[in-house]
Scaffold this motif. Structure first.
Motif, mmCIF file in Angstrom:
data_model
loop_
_atom_site.group_PDB
_atom_site.id
_atom_site.type_symbol
_atom_site.label_atom_id
_atom_site.label_comp_id
_atom_site.label_asym_id
_atom_site.label_seq_id
_atom_site.Cartn_x
_atom_site.Cartn_y
_atom_site.Cartn_z
ATOM 1 N N LEU A 316 -6.457 72.009 30.172
ATOM 2 C CA LEU A 316 -6.949 73.001 29.226
ATOM 3 C C LEU A 316 -5.826 73.916 28.765
ATOM 4 O O LEU A 316 -5.764 74.312 27.594
ATOM 5 C CB LEU A 316 -8.069 73.822 29.883
ATOM 6 N N THR A 317 -4.903 74.229 29.652
ATOM 7 C CA THR A 317 -3.788 75.110 29.303
ATOM 8 C C THR A 317 -2.962 74.504 28.176
ATOM 9 O O THR A 317 -2.593 75.194 27.215
ATOM 10 C CB THR A 317 -2.900 75.358 30.536
ATOM 11 N N GLU A 339 -4.209 87.913 23.898
ATOM 12 C CA GLU A 339 -4.236 87.852 25.367
ATOM 13 C C GLU A 339 -4.874 86.537 25.792
ATOM 14 O O GLU A 339 -5.941 86.168 25.316
ATOM 15 C CB GLU A 339 -5.039 89.032 25.916
ATOM 16 N N VAL A 340 -4.196 85.823 26.698
ATOM 17 C CA VAL A 340 -4.684 84.529 27.178
ATOM 18 C C VAL A 340 -4.867 84.592 28.688
ATOM 19 O O VAL A 340 -3.952 84.978 29.414
ATOM 20 C CB VAL A 340 -3.704 83.394 26.815
ATOM 21 N N ASP A 341 -6.053 84.242 29.141
ATOM 22 C CA ASP A 341 -6.351 84.273 30.575
ATOM 23 C C ASP A 341 -7.064 82.959 30.932
ATOM 24 O O ASP A 341 -8.271 82.799 30.715
ATOM 25 C CB ASP A 341 -7.243 85.478 30.910
ATOM 26 N N VAL A 379 -8.343 84.965 24.574
ATOM 27 C CA VAL A 379 -8.840 83.640 24.942
ATOM 28 C C VAL A 379 -9.009 83.620 26.450
ATOM 29 O O VAL A 379 -8.038 83.831 27.189
ATOM 30 C CB VAL A 379 -7.869 82.526 24.504
ATOM 31 N N THR A 380 -10.254 83.382 26.907
ATOM 32 C CA THR A 380 -10.549 83.407 28.334
ATOM 33 C C THR A 380 -11.170 82.091 28.744
ATOM 34 O O THR A 380 -12.064 81.568 28.057
ATOM 35 C CB THR A 380 -11.526 84.557 28.668
ATOM 36 N N GLY A 381 -10.694 81.539 29.852
ATOM 37 C CA GLY A 381 -11.241 80.294 30.369
ATOM 38 C C GLY A 381 -11.741 80.462 31.787
ATOM 39 O O GLY A 381 -11.089 81.121 32.607
ATOM 40 N N THR A 382 -12.898 79.904 32.093
ATOM 41 C CA THR A 382 -13.466 79.955 33.441
ATOM 42 C C THR A 382 -14.023 78.586 33.790
ATOM 43 O O THR A 382 -14.379 77.795 32.908
ATOM 44 C CB THR A 382 -14.588 81.002 33.547
ATOM 45 N N SER A 391 -13.896 81.161 26.077
ATOM 46 C CA SER A 391 -14.437 82.200 25.198
ATOM 47 C C SER A 391 -13.319 82.765 24.335
ATOM 48 O O SER A 391 -12.205 82.989 24.819
ATOM 49 C CB SER A 391 -15.070 83.337 26.010
ATOM 50 N N VAL A 392 -13.617 82.979 23.060
ATOM 51 C CA VAL A 392 -12.681 83.610 22.136
ATOM 52 C C VAL A 392 -13.307 84.914 21.664
ATOM 53 O O VAL A 392 -14.409 84.908 21.108
ATOM 54 C CB VAL A 392 -12.372 82.686 20.936
#
Length: 435
Positions: A316-317, A339-341, A379-382, A391-392
């Motif tokens: 995904l990264t 911001e990217v997490d 941009v957040t990924g879980t 999520s954006v």
């Protein structure tokens, strides 16, 4: 009875009402001139007394005498001598049965009237040969008013052969399971000299069982949906034509764009700065136009089923990084903070990296376009079980609630962007959901 001795028939006085039939008839077998069996024959031959219960009284005992009386049409056979209580009990039983038969007949007639005037075609097919026992006017109109009553379906409607109808009826009769058909195409050959008629039906085949639970008939309820099916087919044809037009338009627009971009790049390489501002403006607008044309081509491929996914192992990264790389010029231009997490581990995917990157690039492009300069994007990924959720978020104006149900539809954009000054054609999210 209107009969008398000598074979004559007594007439009724003009205007005199006909005497109603009795509720029950008691008759001795042994009578002068006309015995009980002759009386039974006359009663059953008269329409008014055909269903009136008859009890025969006789001094002849034994099963043979009783069977003879019942076979002749009597409802009961009482051997002399008998008690008053026995006679009353039998009379009461026959009157009760007669009332029940009248109720059943009235109920049947009421159902027949309902079926006859129903706004759909209704037919009752009896037995394994599917013999037409009933067909209302609407059903007869569907089959061109053919004389189907009393005929097996294969004889009444021979042009249905090799169209699967007989087999469906056989299956319902054998299994006892109802069948529901949607937009079934049927071709009728009503007249050998006329062109075959193509019609479409929605229908239900409902099996009806007897007291032992065995299927004895099938009720067919038929709706003519030819107009609806024709309209749907025309819409599908128009939709295919639209897709083909979009594909042609995309290719035709792309052909002149490629040399324009090449010329602009050559101008940059030559170091010609006399019209740097104008050249930069043209390059930016042409690049924007190229993206819109690419979206058109992607939509035409998706709708025609010509998209080929090249799946491989990817993280995904890496996918998000490629998406950010694609839109970084827009983010820099509008001076956004990004911001990217994303999780460091457990983000392996099996998918097409190019198309996945395009999906996230579409989402990020929308966020950047509709966020004021200097805004914030995240941009957040879980990981949630076996799924990865991305999520954006942005600090832009957002989407009005009434637009949300339609954001994934083709060519849909929020009203403030209808001039397309910032947006494209409203295709990005439609493409994203299609994949």
């Amino acid at each position: 009875l209107d009969g008398g001795g000598g074979g004559g028939r007594r007439g009724r006085a003009p205007g005199r009402p006909r005497t109603p039939p009795p509720d029950l008839i008691l008759s001795d077998v042994m009578m002068p001139r006309l015995d009980g069996f002759g009386l039974l024959q006359a009663l059953r031959a008269d329409e008014r007394t055909r269903t009136v219960p008859v009890i025969l009284l006789s001094a002849r005992a034994g099963e043979e005498a009783q069977e003879e009386g019942l076979h002749a049409g009597a409802d009961d056979y009482l051997v002399k001598p008998f008690s008053t209580r026995d006679l009353l009990a039998r009379v009461t039983a026959q009157l009760t049965r007669a009332r029940l038969r009248k109720l059943e007949a009235a109920h049947g007639e009421r159902l027949a009237r309902i079926f006859q005037h129903a706004p759909v075609g209704i037919a009752i097919l009896r037995g394994p040969e599917h013999v037409f026992e009933f067909a209302n006017q609407n059903y007869l109109q569907l089959v061109a008013n053919r004389a189907v009553m009393g005929k097996p379906v294969r004889e009444a409607l021979p042009d249905l052969a090799d169209q699967g109808i007989y087999e469906l009826l056989d299956g319902v009769y054998t299994t006892g399971e109802p069948y529901i058909g949607r937009s079934l195409r049927v071709v009728f050959h009503h007249d050998p000299e006329q062109t075959a008629q193509e019609v479409f039906f929605d229908f239900v085949y409902q099996p009806m069982s007897d007291a032992k639970g065995q299927v004895e008939s099938i009720i067919a309820v038929v709706f003519d949906v030819t107009e609806l099916a024709t309209a749907r087919r025309e819409a599908e044809t128009a939709n295919r034509a639209k897709d083909e037009f979009l594909a042609m338009l995309g290719h035709e627009l792309r052909n002149p764009l490629a040399p324009i971009l090449t010329a602009l790049q050559l101008m940059r390489l030559r170091g010609d700065t006399a019209a740097e501002r104008e050249r930069t403006l043209i390059e930016r607008q042409v690049t924007h136009l190229v993206r819109m044309v690419d979206d058109l081509l992607d939509v035409s491929r998706v709708t025609r089923g010509k998209v080929t996914l090249k799946r491989e192992r990817v993280t995904l990264t890496d996918v998000v990084a490629k998406a950010i790389e694609q839109i970084s010029p827009l983010i820099d231009q509008r001076q956004h903070t990004l911001e990217v997490d994303l999780p460091e581990r457990g983000t392996d995917l099996h998918g097409d990296p190019t198309r996945l990157a395009q999906v996230f690039a579409n989402l990020l492009t929308n966020a950047a376009k509709y966020t004021e300069p200097g805004g914030f994007l995240a941009v957040t990924g879980t990981r949630e079980g076996q799924e990865l959720v991305v999520s954006v978020r942005d600090t832009g104006a957002g989407i009005p609630p009434e637009i949300l149900p339609h954001v994934f539809d083709l060519f849909v954009q929020e009203h403030q962007a209808l001039d397309r000054s910032q947006g494209g054609l409203g295709l990005g999210l439609a493409i994203a959901r299609s994949w």
